[in-house]
Structures are given as C-alpha cells and as structure tokens.
Design a protein around this motif. Structure first.
Motif, mmCIF file in Angstrom:
data_model
loop_
_atom_site.group_PDB
_atom_site.id
_atom_site.type_symbol
_atom_site.label_atom_id
_atom_site.label_comp_id
_atom_site.label_asym_id
_atom_site.label_seq_id
_atom_site.Cartn_x
_atom_site.Cartn_y
_atom_site.Cartn_z
ATOM 1 N N ALA B 26 11.190 4.859 21.592
ATOM 2 C CA ALA B 26 12.252 5.834 21.299
ATOM 3 C C ALA B 26 11.837 7.228 21.767
ATOM 4 C CB ALA B 26 12.571 5.844 19.815
ATOM 5 N N ILE B 27 10.562 7.569 21.561
ATOM 6 C CA ILE B 27 10.081 8.879 21.995
ATOM 7 C C ILE B 27 10.144 8.986 23.517
ATOM 8 C CG2 ILE B 27 7.968 10.252 22.255
ATOM 9 C CD1 ILE B 27 7.341 9.525 19.300
ATOM 10 N N PHE B 28 9.765 7.895 24.182
ATOM 11 C CA PHE B 28 9.775 7.895 25.644
ATOM 12 C C PHE B 28 11.196 8.029 26.191
ATOM 13 C CE2 PHE B 28 10.035 5.569 29.705
ATOM 14 C CZ PHE B 28 9.183 6.364 30.460
ATOM 15 N N PHE B 29 12.057 7.097 25.789
ATOM 16 C CA PHE B 29 13.424 7.127 26.328
ATOM 17 C C PHE B 29 14.195 8.337 25.816
ATOM 18 C CE2 PHE B 29 12.594 2.478 26.775
ATOM 19 C CZ PHE B 29 12.669 2.447 28.153
ATOM 20 N N GLY B 30 13.987 8.661 24.533
ATOM 21 C CA GLY B 30 14.669 9.812 23.955
ATOM 22 C C GLY B 30 14.292 11.109 24.671
ATOM 23 N N SER B 31 13.019 11.217 25.061
ATOM 24 C CA SER B 31 12.580 12.431 25.748
ATOM 25 C C SER B 31 13.176 12.511 27.146
ATOM 26 C CB SER B 31 11.052 12.472 25.836
ATOM 27 O OG SER B 31 10.506 12.487 24.537
ATOM 28 N N LEU B 32 13.234 11.348 27.818
ATOM 29 C CA LEU B 32 13.839 11.332 29.156
ATOM 30 C C LEU B 32 15.296 11.764 29.092
ATOM 31 C CD1 LEU B 32 12.633 8.140 31.084
ATOM 32 C CD2 LEU B 32 12.108 10.540 31.512
ATOM 33 N N VAL B 33 16.055 11.067 28.218
ATOM 34 C CA VAL B 33 17.476 11.391 28.088
ATOM 35 C C VAL B 33 17.645 12.826 27.606
ATOM 36 C CG1 VAL B 33 19.633 10.802 26.900
ATOM 37 C CG2 VAL B 33 18.093 8.988 27.679
ATOM 38 N N GLY B 34 16.836 13.206 26.627
ATOM 39 C CA GLY B 34 16.939 14.546 26.044
ATOM 40 C C GLY B 34 16.647 15.641 27.061
ATOM 41 N N ALA B 35 15.643 15.424 27.915
ATOM 42 C CA ALA B 35 15.325 16.422 28.939
ATOM 43 C C ALA B 35 16.508 16.595 29.879
ATOM 44 C CB ALA B 35 14.081 15.989 29.716
ATOM 45 N N ARG B 60 24.030 14.783 16.038
ATOM 46 C CA ARG B 60 23.270 15.537 15.022
ATOM 47 C C ARG B 60 24.096 15.729 13.766
ATOM 48 N NH1 ARG B 60 19.334 20.126 17.133
ATOM 49 N NH2 ARG B 60 18.682 19.889 14.982
ATOM 50 N N GLY B 61 25.421 15.571 13.901
ATOM 51 C CA GLY B 61 26.285 15.775 12.753
ATOM 52 C C GLY B 61 26.529 14.513 11.945
ATOM 53 N N THR B 62 25.833 13.423 12.304
ATOM 54 C CA THR B 62 25.996 12.192 11.532
ATOM 55 C C THR B 62 24.629 11.675 11.104
ATOM 56 O OG1 THR B 62 26.014 11.008 13.639
ATOM 57 C CG2 THR B 62 28.153 11.462 12.637
ATOM 58 N N PRO B 63 24.576 10.988 9.935
ATOM 59 C CA PRO B 63 23.277 10.491 9.466
ATOM 60 C C PRO B 63 22.768 9.370 10.371
ATOM 61 C CG PRO B 63 24.930 10.434 7.710
ATOM 62 C CD PRO B 63 25.651 10.699 8.988
ATOM 63 N N PHE B 64 21.460 9.306 10.522
ATOM 64 C CA PHE B 64 20.876 8.271 11.366
ATOM 65 C C PHE B 64 21.214 6.875 10.841
ATOM 66 C CE2 PHE B 64 17.136 5.574 12.461
ATOM 67 C CZ PHE B 64 17.481 5.406 13.787
ATOM 68 N N TYR B 98 19.083 9.222 18.954
ATOM 69 C CA TYR B 98 18.785 10.208 17.911
ATOM 70 C C TYR B 98 17.720 11.196 18.409
ATOM 71 C CZ TYR B 98 16.778 11.783 13.435
ATOM 72 O OH TYR B 98 16.277 12.521 12.398
ATOM 73 N N THR B 99 16.639 10.656 18.986
ATOM 74 C CA THR B 99 15.558 11.508 19.507
ATOM 75 C C THR B 99 16.076 12.441 20.604
ATOM 76 O OG1 THR B 99 14.065 9.647 19.157
ATOM 77 C CG2 THR B 99 13.230 11.471 20.473
ATOM 78 N N GLY B 150 6.436 18.284 18.800
ATOM 79 C CA GLY B 150 5.575 17.544 17.881
ATOM 80 C C GLY B 150 6.300 17.246 16.581
ATOM 81 N N GLY B 151 7.039 18.231 16.091
ATOM 82 C CA GLY B 151 7.806 18.058 14.856
ATOM 83 C C GLY B 151 8.843 16.953 14.991
ATOM 84 N N VAL B 152 9.525 16.931 16.137
ATOM 85 C CA VAL B 152 10.558 15.916 16.360
ATOM 86 C C VAL B 152 9.940 14.521 16.443
ATOM 87 C CG1 VAL B 152 12.206 15.021 18.049
ATOM 88 C CG2 VAL B 152 12.234 17.428 17.426
ATOM 89 N N TYR B 153 8.809 14.421 17.147
ATOM 90 C CA TYR B 153 8.178 13.111 17.297
ATOM 91 C C TYR B 153 7.767 12.554 15.937
ATOM 92 C CZ TYR B 153 8.197 13.940 22.328
ATOM 93 O OH TYR B 153 8.601 14.168 23.623
ATOM 94 N N VAL B 154 7.256 13.413 15.082
ATOM 95 C CA VAL B 154 6.881 12.969 13.743
ATOM 96 C C VAL B 154 8.125 12.541 12.955
ATOM 97 C CG1 VAL B 154 6.034 13.810 11.522
ATOM 98 C CG2 VAL B 154 4.704 14.211 13.590
ATOM 99 N N LEU B 155 9.207 13.293 13.129
ATOM 100 C CA LEU B 155 10.473 12.946 12.473
ATOM 101 C C LEU B 155 10.944 11.565 12.929
ATOM 102 C CD1 LEU B 155 12.516 14.576 10.668
ATOM 103 C CD2 LEU B 155 13.801 15.003 12.764
ATOM 104 N N VAL B 156 10.802 11.304 14.220
ATOM 105 C CA VAL B 156 11.220 10.013 14.772
ATOM 106 C C VAL B 156 10.376 8.883 14.185
ATOM 107 C CG1 VAL B 156 11.291 8.630 16.878
ATOM 108 C CG2 VAL B 156 12.123 10.980 16.905
#
Lengths: 251, 222
Positions: B26-35, B60-64, B98-99, B150-156
C-alpha cells in the motif's frame, strides 16, 4: 547607432493584471521603445509604475496582452517561438537573487549550462569557475546561498546569467535588497559589463549608476513612458512635471 | 505460559508478516499514485487540479472502514469481473487509495512551498517545465516531504488493523482467532500485538528522521 533594425523592439505593449478582488491594474500601457545592440537602457520610476513588469515581459516571464516584442529578430508573441531557448539567451538578474537554494555557488552557475545548453560537466565547471573569478567570489564557490551575503549572492546570480552567453542582460532592481555596503561592488560589476559592450536593460533606483553608465534613460509612471532621454537631460533639465517630482524625491 | 507462546506466537508472527506485506504494498502503490496526483494538483492544468482535488477530498472525507467495505462488498455486486477481488487484493487496493490521498496532499503542499523565485530563476535561464520541476523544485520539496511522509506511513501501517473486518489474516485477525482458542491469554496476546506494531512503526519514524537529516545539507534555512 544601428542600421535600421533594432536589437530589441517593444511596440505598443500593454499588460493588465486582474486583482483577486475583481479590479484591474493596467501595469503597462501602450509602451513603445527600441533598444540597440550594446546599449545600456536604465528604467526609473516610482514603485508600481510598471517598470519591472515591462522588464519581465522582455524575457517572457510576464506575458503581454497587446503589442509586439521582438528580440534580435525573434517575435516573442509568435506561437512557434521557443520561449525556453529565448529565455536562455536573455539573462535576468532578480532583486532577490533567486539562487538555487539547494546548490552551491559553483553548481548554481554549472547547472543551467548542463541542463539547458547541454554543456559537458567539465566544460560547464570551467566556465563557472572563470565567471566566479570574474565577479570576484571564486573563493566562495563551494558555499551554499544561505552562507553568502546578499552582495555575494547577487554576484553569483550575475555569473549564473552570464554563463548562458546572453545577448542581453536584464536587471530587476538588482541592488535594492542589498546591504548598503555591498551595493557599490555589484554596481561596479554591472558598470564593467556595460563597458564591455553588453546590451543591458536596468531597472534601478541608483541614480549615480544611471548617470554614470546609462546611454539612455526612461522614466515610467502609471504604466507609461513619461520621459525619455540621455542621463544628462534627466539630471539637468527634466521636462515633465512628474519626472521632476520623482527626481526631487529620490535625489 | 510456554504452551501459550508455542500455540499463539507462530500465528501472530504470520499475522505480522501479512501486515508487513500489505502495508508495504500500500505504501509503494499509494506513494506512486499519490506522487502523480500531487503533481497534477500542484502543476497540472485546470482539469487535473479539479479532478485530482475531488479524488483527494472524496477519499479523505470518508472513513477508511467505509472505503474497504465498498471495495470488498459493494463493488462485487456490479458483477463486473474486475471487481471480484480476494480480501487480500481488496485490502491492498483500498489501502493504496487511502495512502495516495495523504501522499498527494504532502507532495502538492511541498511543491507549492518552494518559493516562486526559484521557479522564476529556472524559467529565466531557459529551463522547461519538466527541467524546472526535476532540477530545482523537487530536490527542494523532497526534504519538506520527509517528516509528514513518515507520519502517513505509520498511519497506514496502523490502519491495516481495520482490514481484519474483511477477513484478511493480518496481525489483529490472528490475535482474535488466538483468543477464541485461548480466551485466558487475552491480556498477554494484545500486549504482544501492541508491541509488534510498535516494533514495526517506530523504526519507520526513525528512518524518516534519518532521511531528513541525511538530506539536511540542502541549506534551505533562508
């Protein structure tokens, strides 16, 4: 001074900004001027008079709504004009230096050469060291901008612009943000460039510099060219009442 | 006691491994898409700015928890073959999306935080849009991205716990199963689970701190 064709032609250029509130500012109003190769043109005027905006249209940092600007035969408004190529040939020195903060002084001068002109790293570095030597801060080559004084940063910025072998150099209040004791050195450097035949358009409040270095001066107010002439004319008998008032206040 | 660990610990480790795999994907794909989304919001045209803006705000406006339900339970009811997902696939997709929203916000904010003069200087020396971004803007925004990333990755990582609701056998799921088998171990099992999450998250935070320091030579303190 030249044979018919002007080096820089600014014809009937207008530029207005829309304000966030809904108003409109006519920053530049129907300005026409011709600059010759090797000429040093100094633009003076109160803040908000449109002089910086006019300067910024010359290298396309600011677009213009009407009129035409042609530099060395290249029409800036033409759809097929490569603006990146043009900007690479028009050197710009900013009031706040705008050195690349993540690069050393040396690399600030190297990077545009390698990225834009595709020079080899070694060639770019040789050029950069020569130019840093020339602007008098070879010893600070490995310092980051945050470790340099304003005057030193501006010298690096001038070296960075010169590294592109510009056809013309634009100076946008290059000494306005400097500590008083460093202003003189930077002006001296600009005067040197002028004496070497560089075509220069200089927006400044430094009247001593204008008087000594300018070939021609323009006084702008409210987006218009109010008065134009040789420095001698400006400092001895300015005709326009607005010019007189401005010079009285600044001198 | 020893019996408890012999019976429970291997399952928890298995759960931790699953948590690790899913969160890393999720961190990998989320970071790619997010970037990509962040770039589009900061530097794109009117349409990417609006479109990606809507994407970010909707997610971001809906619960995970609701998002994972939609991906795993609602989408398959369309009977489209692409949406017939295993719980593992659904988990990775939902968590990546989500990430990506958080990463996108960080990336676009960091790009916009680079002073305008930096862009202008690059432009004035003939850099094109891509060169400006690549050689001038991104190197400077990268350092700003580090701590919030770093904060986001920990959240994930911590949010993988929610995935137990769709039957992904991650750490919390394994803990619940273990407790059903050995109800008296509830305290020690969850203490162990908490410790495992901590042992995973804390180094991630340290790593981003280290990365921030390593690239601290950017001299952006102007």
């Amino acid at each position: 001074m030249q044979n018919g064709q002007h080096f820089i032609e600014i014809e009937n250029v207008s530029k207005s900004f829309r304000l966030p509130g809904g108003g409109v500012v006519n920053a530049v109003k129907d300005v026409t001027n011709y600059i010759s190769r090797g000429e040093v043109l100094v633009i003076i005027g109160p803040s908000g008079s449109g002089k910086s905006t006019l300067l910024r249209t010359i290298n396309g940092l600011e677009s213009y709504d009407e009129g035409q600007i042609v530099i060395d035969g290249v029409d800036l408004g033409h759809a097929h004009t490569d603006m990146n190529l043009l900007r690479a040939q028009v050197g710009m020195v900013f009031q706040h230096f705008n050195l690349f903060l993540h690069k050393t002084a040396l690399m600030n001068v190297v990077m545009p050469q390698t990225v834009v002109l595709k020079r080899s790293r070694s060639e770019a570095e040789r050029t950069a060291r020569e130019l840093l030597e020339r602007v008098g801060i070879a010893d600070r080559a490995d310092n980051y901008p945050s470790q340099l004084s304003g005057g030193q940063q501006q010298r690096v910025a001038i070296a960075r612009a010169l590294a592109m072998n510009p056809k013309v150099m634009l100076f946008d209040e290059a000494t306005s943000a400097l500590d008083p004791e460093t202003v003189g050195g930077v002006l001296e450097l600009m005067a040197e460039l002028a004496s070497e035949g560089m075509t220069m358009v200089v927006v400044t409040h430094e009247m001593g510099f204008a008087r000594r270095v300018a070939h021609r001066m323009i006084f702008m107010d409210a987006g218009e060219i109010v008065e134009e002439g040789a420095p001698e004319h400006f400092f001895t008998n300015p005709r326009n009442e607005r010019t007189q008032r401005f010079l009285r206040e600044i001198l | 006691m020893l019996a408890m660990y012999q019976n429970v610990f291997p399952f928890l480790l298995q759960g931790l491994w699953q948590t690790f795999v899913i969160s890393m994907l999720a961190i990998f794909f989320g970071s790619l898409v997010g970037a990509f989304v962040g770039l589009g919001r900061a530097r794109g045209n009117r349409w990417t700015v609006r479109g990606f803006g809507a994407y970010v705000h909707m997610l971001r406006g809906t619960p995970f928890l609701v998002q994972i339900y939609i991906v795993y339970f609602v989408l398959p009811t369309t009977n489209l073959a692409v949406f017939q997902l295993t719980s593992f696939q659904a988990a990775v997709i939902a968590l990546s999306l989500y990430t990506s929203t958080y990463v996108a916000e960080i990336v676009s904010a960091a790009i916009e935080a680079v002073p305008r003069g930096q862009n202008e200087a690059a432009q004035a020396h003939g850099f094109n849009g891509f060169q400006t971004l690549w050689y001038v803007v991104l190197p400077q925004s990268f350092k700003m991205m580090m701590p919030p990333m770093g904060g986001v990755y920990v959240l994930v990582i911590k949010n993988t716990a929610v995935l137990s609701v769709i039957g992904v056998t991650e750490l919390v799921r394994e803990a619940n199963v273990s407790i059903q088998r050995f109800p008296s171990f509830i305290l020690s099992v969850f203490l162990l689970v908490a410790l495992m999450y901590f042992c995973y998250c804390y180094p991630v935070l340290r790593l981003t701190r280290w990365a921030e320091k390593k690239w601290g030579g950017l001299h952006l303190n102007v």
